[in-house]
Design an enzyme around this catalytic site. Structure first.
Site, PDB file in Angstrom:
ATOM      1  N   HIS A  69      53.655  39.311  50.807  1.00  0.00           N
ATOM      2  CA  HIS A  69      54.033  40.582  51.402  1.00  0.00           C
ATOM      3  C   HIS A  69      52.889  41.557  51.126  1.00  0.00           C
ATOM      4  CE1 HIS A  69      58.554  39.747  51.429  1.00  0.00           C
ATOM      5  NE2 HIS A  69      58.126  38.837  50.566  1.00  0.00           N
ATOM      6  N   GLN A  81      62.993  34.124  46.105  1.00  0.00           N
ATOM      7  CA  GLN A  81      62.329  33.765  47.360  1.00  0.00           C
ATOM      8  C   GLN A  81      63.390  33.385  48.384  1.00  0.00           C
ATOM      9  OE1 GLN A  81      59.756  30.348  47.046  1.00  0.00           O
ATOM     10  NE2 GLN A  81      58.823  30.669  49.046  1.00  0.00           N
ATOM     11  N   HIS A 135      54.481  32.910  51.521  1.00  0.00           N
ATOM     12  CA  HIS A 135      54.105  34.150  52.198  1.00  0.00           C
ATOM     13  C   HIS A 135      53.739  35.179  51.153  1.00  0.00           C
ATOM     14  CE1 HIS A 135      58.474  33.992  51.606  1.00  0.00           C
ATOM     15  NE2 HIS A 135      58.462  35.304  51.433  1.00  0.00           N
ATOM     16  N   ASN A 185      56.870  36.054  46.252  1.00  0.00           N
ATOM     17  CA  ASN A 185      58.029  35.573  45.503  1.00  0.00           C
ATOM     18  C   ASN A 185      58.090  34.051  45.560  1.00  0.00           C
ATOM     19  OD1 ASN A 185      58.996  38.241  44.988  1.00  0.00           O
ATOM     20  ND2 ASN A 185      59.736  38.328  47.099  1.00  0.00           N
ATOM     21  N   ASP A 229      57.105  42.267  58.890  1.00  0.00           N
ATOM     22  CA  ASP A 229      58.400  41.863  58.339  1.00  0.00           C
ATOM     23  C   ASP A 229      59.525  42.439  59.204  1.00  0.00           C
ATOM     24  OD1 ASP A 229      59.369  40.868  55.245  1.00  0.00           O
ATOM     25  OD2 ASP A 229      60.848  41.926  56.479  1.00  0.00           O
ATOM     26  N   ILE A 230      60.561  41.645  59.405  1.00  0.00           N
ATOM     27  CA  ILE A 230      61.679  42.065  60.258  1.00  0.00           C
ATOM     28  C   ILE A 230      62.508  43.181  59.608  1.00  0.00           C
ATOM     29  CG2 ILE A 230      63.477  40.452  59.453  1.00  0.00           C
ATOM     30  CD1 ILE A 230      64.011  39.824  62.437  1.00  0.00           C
TER      31      ILE A 230
HETATM   32  P1  5GP Z   1      61.106  36.589  50.347  1.00  0.00           P
HETATM   33  O1  5GP Z   1      62.378  37.149  49.771  1.00  0.00           O
HETATM   34  O2  5GP Z   1      61.235  35.121  50.684  1.00  0.00           O
HETATM   35  O3  5GP Z   1      59.892  36.904  49.530  1.00  0.00           O
HETATM   36  O4  5GP Z   1      60.859  37.378  51.692  1.00  0.00           O
HETATM   37  C1  5GP Z   1      61.245  36.920  52.944  1.00  0.00           C
HETATM   38  C2  5GP Z   1      60.969  38.033  53.941  1.00  0.00           C
HETATM   39  O5  5GP Z   1      61.057  37.501  55.233  1.00  0.00           O
HETATM   40  C3  5GP Z   1      61.952  39.211  53.877  1.00  0.00           C
HETATM   41  O6  5GP Z   1      61.225  40.405  53.592  1.00  0.00           O
HETATM   42  C4  5GP Z   1      62.590  39.222  55.259  1.00  0.00           C
HETATM   43  O7  5GP Z   1      62.815  40.528  55.741  1.00  0.00           O
HETATM   44  C5  5GP Z   1      61.596  38.466  56.093  1.00  0.00           C
HETATM   45  N1  5GP Z   1      62.167  37.751  57.212  1.00  0.00           N
HETATM   46  C6  5GP Z   1      63.247  36.915  57.187  1.00  0.00           C
HETATM   47  N2  5GP Z   1      63.468  36.412  58.407  1.00  0.00           N
HETATM   48  C7  5GP Z   1      62.496  36.904  59.217  1.00  0.00           C
HETATM   49  C8  5GP Z   1      62.200  36.730  60.601  1.00  0.00           C
HETATM   50  O8  5GP Z   1      62.860  36.000  61.328  1.00  0.00           O
HETATM   51  N3  5GP Z   1      61.126  37.419  61.077  1.00  0.00           N
HETATM   52  C9  5GP Z   1      60.354  38.220  60.289  1.00  0.00           C
HETATM   53  N4  5GP Z   1      59.323  38.855  60.856  1.00  0.00           N
HETATM   54  N5  5GP Z   1      60.607  38.406  58.981  1.00  0.00           N
HETATM   55  C10 5GP Z   1      61.676  37.754  58.454  1.00  0.00           C
END
Ligand code: 5GP
Length: 123
Positions: A108, A100, A106, A93, A35-36
């Protein structure tokens, strides 16, 4: 539920190699990358290669081979990053209430520290 897939989402671009990622594992059916914005010492995202919005979408629409391949990849990532002994948290999520951010399924995988309570109410 609207399962319309937006192929301009960030993870679709990562799958097409349009933007880089820090890969942990790539298989026929899945890609795992760090994760970034890590929320824990281990924070890996595992995504299926198919165009699925969320886990429920995937569970209803993916082929048996995709489900098997994705699930096995999750297990393999846990082994690679070494979270089996101390444990980990796996989160997926979905949608608005699930907060989300990226509309490509995805999970985590979070570990390397005590993860605390499972769910917090928003401030
Ligand atoms: P969500 O909130 O959709 O469950 O999580 C999305 C996740 O994607 C977040 O933890 C965010 O840090 C990660 N993320 C968003 N953009 C990027 C990206 O460009 N590269 C990577 N490696 N992770 C990302």
């Amino acid at each position: 539920m609207d399962y319309t897939y937006d192929d301009q989402n960030i993870f679709a671009k990562i799958l097409r190699s349009e933007i880089p990622n820090d890969t942990v594992l790539e298989t026929e059916y899945a890609l795992a990358f760090n994760d970034i914005g890590p929320q824990a010492p281990v924070h890996v995202l595992v995504i299926p290669k198919g165009p699925y919005v969320s886990y429920d979408h995937f569970a209803l629409a993916a082929s048996d081979a995709e489900i098997l391949g994705y699930t096995r990849a999750i297990g393999e990532v846990c082994r690679i990053v070494g979270v089996q002994d101390n444990g980990f948290r796996m989160i997926s999520n979905a949608g608005q209430d699930g907060v989300q951010e990226v509309p490509h399924l995805h999970v985590h995988i979070l570990g390397g520290r005590m993860m605390g309570r499972m769910v917090q109410k928003p401030a």
